[in-house]
Design a protein around this motif. Structure first.
Motif, PDB file in Angstrom:
ATOM      1  N   LYS A   3       0.818  -1.212   0.000  1.00 52.17           N
ATOM      2  CA  LYS A   3       0.000   0.000   0.000  1.00 52.17           C
ATOM      3  C   LYS A   3       0.855   1.267   0.000  1.00 52.17           C
ATOM      4  O   LYS A   3       0.371   2.352  -0.283  1.00 52.17           O
ATOM      5  CB  LYS A   3      -0.988  -0.015   1.177  1.00 52.17           C
ATOM      6  N   ASP A   4       2.122   1.144   0.361  1.00 50.28           N
ATOM      7  CA  ASP A   4       3.023   2.297   0.397  1.00 50.28           C
ATOM      8  C   ASP A   4       3.661   2.589  -0.963  1.00 50.28           C
ATOM      9  O   ASP A   4       4.385   3.572  -1.114  1.00 50.28           O
ATOM     10  CB  ASP A   4       4.162   2.053   1.399  1.00 50.28           C
ATOM     11  N   ILE A   5       3.393   1.727  -1.944  1.00 54.68           N
ATOM     12  CA  ILE A   5       4.051   1.884  -3.250  1.00 54.68           C
ATOM     13  C   ILE A   5       3.226   2.771  -4.174  1.00 54.68           C
ATOM     14  O   ILE A   5       2.054   2.512  -4.434  1.00 54.68           O
ATOM     15  CB  ILE A   5       4.291   0.497  -3.911  1.00 54.68           C
ATOM     16  N   ASP A 159      16.214  -0.866   0.424  1.00 58.55           N
ATOM     17  CA  ASP A 159      15.389  -0.531   1.587  1.00 58.55           C
ATOM     18  C   ASP A 159      15.091   0.954   1.701  1.00 58.55           C
ATOM     19  O   ASP A 159      15.757   1.796   1.127  1.00 58.55           O
ATOM     20  CB  ASP A 159      16.124  -0.947   2.868  1.00 58.55           C
ATOM     21  N   TYR A 160      14.072   1.224   2.520  1.00 58.22           N
ATOM     22  CA  TYR A 160      13.926   2.534   3.131  1.00 58.22           C
ATOM     23  C   TYR A 160      13.828   2.266   4.625  1.00 58.22           C
ATOM     24  O   TYR A 160      12.915   1.527   5.052  1.00 58.22           O
ATOM     25  CB  TYR A 160      12.678   3.283   2.625  1.00 58.22           C
ATOM     26  N   ASN A 161      14.765   2.772   5.412  1.00 59.13           N
ATOM     27  CA  ASN A 161      14.829   2.462   6.850  1.00 59.13           C
ATOM     28  C   ASN A 161      14.726   0.965   7.121  1.00 59.13           C
ATOM     29  O   ASN A 161      13.994   0.544   8.010  1.00 59.13           O
ATOM     30  CB  ASN A 161      13.728   3.211   7.615  1.00 59.13           C
ATOM     31  N   GLU A 162      15.440   0.186   6.325  1.00 61.82           N
ATOM     32  CA  GLU A 162      15.525  -1.277   6.473  1.00 61.82           C
ATOM     33  C   GLU A 162      14.250  -2.032   6.098  1.00 61.82           C
ATOM     34  O   GLU A 162      14.200  -3.250   6.231  1.00 61.82           O
ATOM     35  CB  GLU A 162      15.984  -1.674   7.890  1.00 61.82           C
ATOM     36  N   HIS A 163      13.248  -1.339   5.623  1.00 59.68           N
ATOM     37  CA  HIS A 163      12.053  -2.039   5.170  1.00 59.68           C
ATOM     38  C   HIS A 163      11.972  -2.077   3.642  1.00 59.68           C
ATOM     39  O   HIS A 163      12.747  -1.405   2.977  1.00 59.68           O
ATOM     40  CB  HIS A 163      10.786  -1.387   5.750  1.00 59.68           C
ATOM     41  N   TYR A 178       7.235   8.131   3.752  1.00 55.57           N
ATOM     42  CA  TYR A 178       8.416   8.735   4.385  1.00 55.57           C
ATOM     43  C   TYR A 178       8.027   9.519   5.622  1.00 55.57           C
ATOM     44  O   TYR A 178       8.861  10.188   6.219  1.00 55.57           O
ATOM     45  CB  TYR A 178       9.121   9.707   3.427  1.00 55.57           C
ATOM     46  N   GLY A 179       6.745   9.494   5.943  1.00 49.36           N
ATOM     47  CA  GLY A 179       6.278  10.290   7.069  1.00 49.36           C
ATOM     48  C   GLY A 179       6.193  11.766   6.713  1.00 49.36           C
ATOM     49  O   GLY A 179       6.230  12.626   7.589  1.00 49.36           O
TER      50      GLY A 179
END
Ligand code: 5GP
Ligand code: MG
Length: 180
Positions: A3-5, A159-163, A178-179
């Protein structure tokens, strides 16, 4: 995660196809050379595992882990956190990387391995983002999977922050992820 993509840049099928093509090239180029394939951790692991299985000539595996000692972005201040275990002097060495971005990591890795006097040293990067290259970095990747635009990508080991490393494709995150 999905869902974040925001969008998929390179699909699983495109990745599979391109790795098969690169595999044919590498198999030809390294025939009879018994190369040592050095992966730069940890972003490369997914690409490495797929790539190595398409190299259909004897080869050896090794890994190194580098990091920049001033935070998370590419600062140029790199250190070897874990060096390769094999003696590469006089051997054919191929570096596998996830992405060639500013070039700090690859430039550092290349010099580090070159100082060990391999017979040859080449670079295979899954992604190349030439627009971000730091001035003065003139290394050319010998093998490139895909050239990507100047966008932050995740998935397929990246990754982004290891995810997001476990996403099977290359995608771009939504700004919310990214918040922002
Ligand atoms: P460099 O800027 O030194 O070429 O790349 C350093 C490292 O930053 C890469 O190995 C990769 O782990 C990370 N990196 C560079 N660009 C991206 C990107 O678009 N997405 C992700 N997830 N990581 C990147
Ligand atoms: Mg990395």
């Amino acid at each position: 995660m999905e869902k974040d993509i925001l969008k998929v840049l390179i699909t699983e099928e495109q990745i599979r196809q391109r790795i098969q093509e690169l595999g044919e090239e590498l198999t030809r180029d390294y025939q009879g050379k018994d190369p040592i394939i050095v992966g730069v951790l940890k972003g490369v692991v997914v690409f490495y595992a797929d790539m190595i299985r398409q190299i259909k000539t004897p080869c050896q595996m090794d890994f190194m882990w580098i990091s920049s000692y001033a935070g998370t972005t590419s600062t140029g201040n790199m250190v070897v956190k874990r060096d390769i275990g094999s003696d590469i002097k006089g051997r054919h060495v191929l570096i596998l990387e996830d992405i060639y971005d500013t070039g700090s990591s690859l430039d550092f890795t290349y010099r580090h391995l070159l100082s060990k006097e391999p017979a040859s040293l080449k670079i295979c990067t899954f992604l190349d983002k030439p627009e971000r290259r730091k001035p003065g970095i003139t290394l050319k990747a010998d093998y490139v999977g895909y050239t990507v635009p100047n966008e932050f990508v995740v998935g397929y080991g990246l990754d982004y922050n290891e995810h997001y490393r476990n996403l099977p494709y290359i995608g771009v995150l939504k700004p919310e992820a990214y918040g922002a």
